[in-house]
Design a protein around this motif. Sequence first.
Motif, PDB file in Angstrom:
ATOM      1  N   ARG A 232      18.001 -49.188  -4.382  1.00 29.32           N
ATOM      2  CA  ARG A 232      17.378 -48.309  -5.185  1.00 29.32           C
ATOM      3  C   ARG A 232      18.465 -46.864  -4.928  1.00 29.32           C
ATOM      4  NH1 ARG A 232      12.793 -45.402  -4.960  1.00 29.32           N
ATOM      5  NH2 ARG A 232      11.642 -45.807  -6.489  1.00 29.32           N
TER       6      ARG A 232
ATOM      7  N   ALA B 274      11.191 -44.912 -11.262  1.00 30.43           N
ATOM      8  CA  ALA B 274      12.260 -45.745 -11.154  1.00 30.43           C
ATOM      9  C   ALA B 274      11.893 -46.721 -10.715  1.00 30.43           C
ATOM     10  CB  ALA B 274      12.959 -44.679 -10.131  1.00 30.43           C
ATOM     11  N   GLU B 275      11.832 -48.135 -11.428  1.00 30.06           N
ATOM     12  CA  GLU B 275      11.764 -49.348 -11.276  1.00 30.06           C
ATOM     13  C   GLU B 275      12.781 -50.237 -11.293  1.00 30.06           C
ATOM     14  OE1 GLU B 275       7.699 -50.151 -14.409  1.00 30.06           O
ATOM     15  OE2 GLU B 275       9.576 -50.620 -14.584  1.00 30.06           O
ATOM     16  N   PHE B 276      13.107 -51.061 -10.343  1.00 25.29           N
ATOM     17  CA  PHE B 276      14.609 -52.004 -10.128  1.00 25.29           C
ATOM     18  C   PHE B 276      13.539 -53.497  -9.946  1.00 25.29           C
ATOM     19  CE2 PHE B 276      16.558 -47.740  -8.960  1.00 25.29           C
ATOM     20  CZ  PHE B 276      18.465 -48.090  -9.647  1.00 25.29           C
TER      21      PHE B 276
ATOM     22  N   SER C 242      16.851 -52.137 -14.220  1.00 27.76           N
ATOM     23  CA  SER C 242      16.114 -51.081 -13.515  1.00 27.76           C
ATOM     24  C   SER C 242      15.603 -49.850 -14.758  1.00 27.76           C
ATOM     25  CB  SER C 242      17.520 -49.552 -12.631  1.00 27.76           C
ATOM     26  OG  SER C 242      18.886 -49.273 -13.469  1.00 27.76           O
ATOM     27  N   ARG C 243      15.009 -49.218 -14.511  1.00 30.99           N
ATOM     28  CA  ARG C 243      14.322 -48.064 -15.881  1.00 30.99           C
ATOM     29  C   ARG C 243      14.141 -46.986 -14.641  1.00 30.99           C
ATOM     30  NH1 ARG C 243       8.645 -48.528 -17.637  1.00 30.99           N
ATOM     31  NH2 ARG C 243       8.587 -47.796 -19.506  1.00 30.99           N
ATOM     32  N   VAL C 244      14.665 -45.945 -15.218  1.00 31.98           N
ATOM     33  CA  VAL C 244      14.894 -44.679 -14.457  1.00 31.98           C
ATOM     34  C   VAL C 244      14.355 -43.940 -15.399  1.00 31.98           C
ATOM     35  CG1 VAL C 244      16.436 -43.091 -12.990  1.00 31.98           C
ATOM     36  CG2 VAL C 244      16.663 -45.571 -12.399  1.00 31.98           C
TER      37      VAL C 244
END
Lengths: 85, 274
Positions: free
Chosen positions: A44, A62-64, A77-79
Motif C-alpha cells: 500500500r 486509499a483502499e487496497f 485499489s481505490r485511491v
Amino acid sequence: MFDLLRAKRGSKAGSPRQAARQRLQATIRQDRLEVSTPQLSELRVNLLSTINEHLPVAADFAEFGLHHDGEDVFLVSRVRLRERQ
Amino acid sequence: MSGRTIVMTSGKGGVGKTTATANVGTGLALRSNRVVVVDTDIGLRNLDVVMGLENRIVYDLVDVMEERCRIEQALIRDKHAGELYLIAAAQTRDKDCVSAEQLQNLCRRLELDFDYVVIDCPAGIEQGFRNAIAAAREALVVTTPEVSAIRDADRVIGLLHANDVRKARVIINRIKPEMVRQGDMLSSDDVLDMLGIEAVGLVPSDDRVITSTNSGTPVAYDPQSPSGREFVRIAARLDGEHIPMFEPEEERSDSIMDKVRQLMGMNRRASANV
C-alpha cells in the motif's frame, strides 16, 4: 426420483453446501497467495508513493484489498486523488 | 527389503487422524503386511488407546531416541493382527525432545524390517509436524468435509510439497451422504476439487468408531462397520490394488421415505458397498 430431487436441492445456489464451496474457494485462493497483512501494508505504501510520482494522491483515502471473481483473485485499489495546487 | 514410510497428517485436530492411522495400519496388517505404527504426538499420545494397547507400554519413542532401549524393546505387538506393532509416544515429554533427523534415522531403520511404517503426526504445523513429514516419503492427509478442516488440509498439502513429500493423497473422513444429498454438506468431489489431489478413501460417518475406540479394537476388524470396510479398502489401494472410489452410502436411515423404499425393494445400500 427421490435422489434426483435431493441432488437438485443439493446443488442449488444458496444451499449450505454451495455457501461452503464459495467461502472455501475464496479462502483457499487467498491462502495460496501467501500474502500477509504486513506485506499488503508495505505494498500500500509503495503503491501510493509510486502513484504520487505521477498523480497527486489524497493519502487519507486509499483502499487496497484482494477480491475474488470466479477462478481469479484481483488486487483492487481505490485511491482518491487531490487537485494539483 | 525396504518398506514404505507414510505420514498421516491433517493440520486441523479432531478430524480422525489417529483413528485413521490405527485403521489403515490394521488394514495393511490384515493383508499380511508387516506394519509398525509410530505415534509422534509427544505429550498427547492416543494411538495406544485407540488400538487398546495402553497397558502394554514399557518403552516409548523418546526412550528409543535417547537410547534407553533398543527399537525391538519399544515395539508393542497388536492383540489381534499378527504383524502389527506400535511404538508409542512419550506422554510426559514435549514435542521438541525429538529432532527431524532422529525420526528420519528411526524410520530408515524400521523400513528394513517392515513393509509399512505409518506415522501418526501431531495436529498443527509446528515442530512435531515438521519432524513427522521429514521422515516420510508419502503422506495421507485426513480431512472432514468442513470448511476449517479443508482449509488446513490445503495448507498442509502445500507444506508437504515444499518439503518434497510429493506423493500425497487425501482421506475424506466422516462423510454424511444424506447431508450431501440434501445440500447441507460438501461432497467428496467438492473437497477434491478444492484440494487438487487424489483421494485414497472416502470414509462415511460411523457410530461404530466410537464404540470401537471405547473397546480399543479398530473398526477395520469389524466387517459390519461401513467405515471399517472403507479403511480396509484404503489399505488395499495403498497396497496397489485397484478398487474404485465411490461416494459412501447411508448405512442406516430412519426417514419414512427410506423405510418405504426398503419395503419396496428399492434400497440403494444393497448394491453400494463393496
